[in-house]
Design an enzyme around this catalytic site. Structure first.
Site, PDB file in Angstrom:
ATOM      1  N   LYS A   1       0.986  -1.291  -0.026  1.00 21.34           N
ATOM      2  CA  LYS A   1       0.091   0.136   0.114  1.00 21.34           C
ATOM      3  C   LYS A   1       0.938   1.309   0.028  1.00 21.34           C
ATOM      4  O   LYS A   1       0.562   2.133  -0.614  1.00 21.34           O
ATOM      5  CB  LYS A   1      -0.959  -0.059   1.185  1.00 21.34           C
ATOM      6  CG  LYS A   1      -2.032  -1.065   1.004  1.00 21.34           C
ATOM      7  CD  LYS A   1      -2.892  -1.332   2.251  1.00 21.34           C
ATOM      8  CE  LYS A   1      -3.681  -2.438   2.140  1.00 21.34           C
ATOM      9  NZ  LYS A   1      -4.433  -2.944   3.409  1.00 21.34           N
TER      10      LYS A   1
ATOM     11  N   GLN B   1      -4.975  -1.978   9.503  1.00 22.86           N
ATOM     12  CA  GLN B   1      -4.867  -3.419   8.803  1.00 22.86           C
ATOM     13  C   GLN B   1      -5.374  -4.453   9.756  1.00 22.86           C
ATOM     14  O   GLN B   1      -4.976  -4.366  10.717  1.00 22.86           O
ATOM     15  CB  GLN B   1      -3.305  -3.560   8.529  1.00 22.86           C
ATOM     16  CG  GLN B   1      -3.032  -4.862   7.750  1.00 22.86           C
ATOM     17  CD  GLN B   1      -3.502  -4.687   6.297  1.00 22.86           C
ATOM     18  OE1 GLN B   1      -3.787  -3.562   5.652  1.00 22.86           O
ATOM     19  NE2 GLN B   1      -3.909  -5.801   5.690  1.00 22.86           N
TER      20      GLN B   1
ATOM     21  N   ASP C   1     -11.812   1.963   3.809  1.00 26.30           N
ATOM     22  CA  ASP C   1     -11.999   0.445   3.411  1.00 26.30           C
ATOM     23  C   ASP C   1     -13.390   0.333   3.381  1.00 26.30           C
ATOM     24  O   ASP C   1     -13.802  -0.921   2.777  1.00 26.30           O
ATOM     25  CB  ASP C   1     -11.564  -0.124   4.680  1.00 26.30           C
ATOM     26  CG  ASP C   1     -10.234  -0.922   4.671  1.00 26.30           C
ATOM     27  OD1 ASP C   1      -9.782  -1.295   3.455  1.00 26.30           O
ATOM     28  OD2 ASP C   1      -9.616  -0.972   5.751  1.00 26.30           O
TER      29      ASP C   1
END
Ligand code: GUN
Length: 287
Positions: free
Chosen positions: A53, A97, A120
């Site tokens: 990322k 995460q 997300d």
């Protein structure tokens, strides 16, 4: 033999377009999108994802901030960091995460991020918006799958899409997104009876099971499109998907490989969401 859908190539093209968009935003409006990524502990897979990322942010021109917390960090400390990032004007997107250590309540963490910074699209507000169609952020893997199909000129409307897997990250949101694209959708899971038969009725079969080579060629209708979301380590130690690729490609019309299929698209869609977040926070709702 099936046409192999090249997620690496398609995602590189999308990243190149995003890079131009980000450069223009900076030059014309002084907006520089930024993404904060929080990683807790040292899960090796999570470390690889977070590094990927960061690399994508660097390539596109998105500023990235990494916060690596020890695995014994308290939930209160993690929530307090989220609050701090939520209040920072120079942070547009916040991503924690997953998975998190067992002592941390993932749901509490997800709900603590402001929906407008939730790149997300895991927050219940964003899940609800996906349900009604009034969304700004799409969850990254489902968005990546639909984009892969679109870029490959595979029409979803009217097709029977069978999704194996009902997770909150992939199966459920993908079903909703495909429904918005006018598909007829069936979600299968570990308790589904006659799974093989249902799979054989799919025009588009999506495997999001988490078991190496779970989908075999006999579960695929000749000419079906097969999308493999799995990332597993096979018996030979190599990375493989949820689909028995070598045999499935002889039956399918299109198929995604693992690696190099859905995976790179997920990161691309995250980058897209970070740009959307920056625009939303600059009162630009058009994107
Ligand atoms: N862990 C595995 N996939 C994801 C993802 O898409 N987002 C986050 N935050 N964690 C993950």
């Amino acid at each position: 033999m099936a046409c192999i859908i090249d997620g690496k190539r398609i995602s590189a093209e999308i990243r190149a377009k995003l890079k131009v968009e980000v450069a223009n935003l900076k030059a014309e409006r002084g907006i520089v999108p930024s993404l904060a990524v929080i990683i807790v502990g040292e899960n090796p897979a999570s470390r690889v994802y977070v590094n990927n990322k960061k690399r994508a942010c660097d390539e596109i021109g998105i500023v990235s901030h990494e916060f690596a917390l020890p695995c014994d960090v308290s939930q209160a400390e993690l929530l307090s960091l989220i609050d701090e990032l939520d209040h920072r004007g120079d942070v547009n997107g916040i991503l924690v995460q997953m998975p998190l250590p067992a002592h941390i309540d993932e749901k509490a963490v997800i709900e603590r991020i402001s929906p407008i910074k939730d790149v997300d699209a895991f927050h219940e507000i964003n899940v609800g918006k996906l349900m009604t169609g009034n969304f700004k952020f799409l969850p990254c893997t489902p968005a990546g799958i639909v984009r892969l199909l679109d870029e490959s000129n595979i029409d979803i409307a009217g097709k029977h899409c069978v999704i194996i897997g009902r997770s909150n990250i992939v199966g459920k949101p993908l079903a909703m997104l495909m429904l918005h694209c006018d598909a007829t959708v069936t979600i299968c899971h570990s308790k589904t009876l006659h799974l093989d038969e249902i799979c054989r009725t799919a025009d588009i079969l999506v495997a999001a099971v988490g078991r190496a080579k779970f989908v075999t060629a006999d579960m695929i209708a000749p000419g079906a499109v097969v999308i493999d979301v799995g990332i597993n380590r096979g018996g030979d130690g190599k990375i493989c998907g949820d689909v028995d690729f070598d045999n499935a490609k002889e039956v399918a019309s299109y198929i995604t490989p693992v690696p190099g299929g859905v995976g790179p698209m997920t990161i691309c869609m995250l980058m897209n969401n970070a740009v959307t977040a920056a625009l939303l926070q600059n009162d630009d709702l058009k994107r």
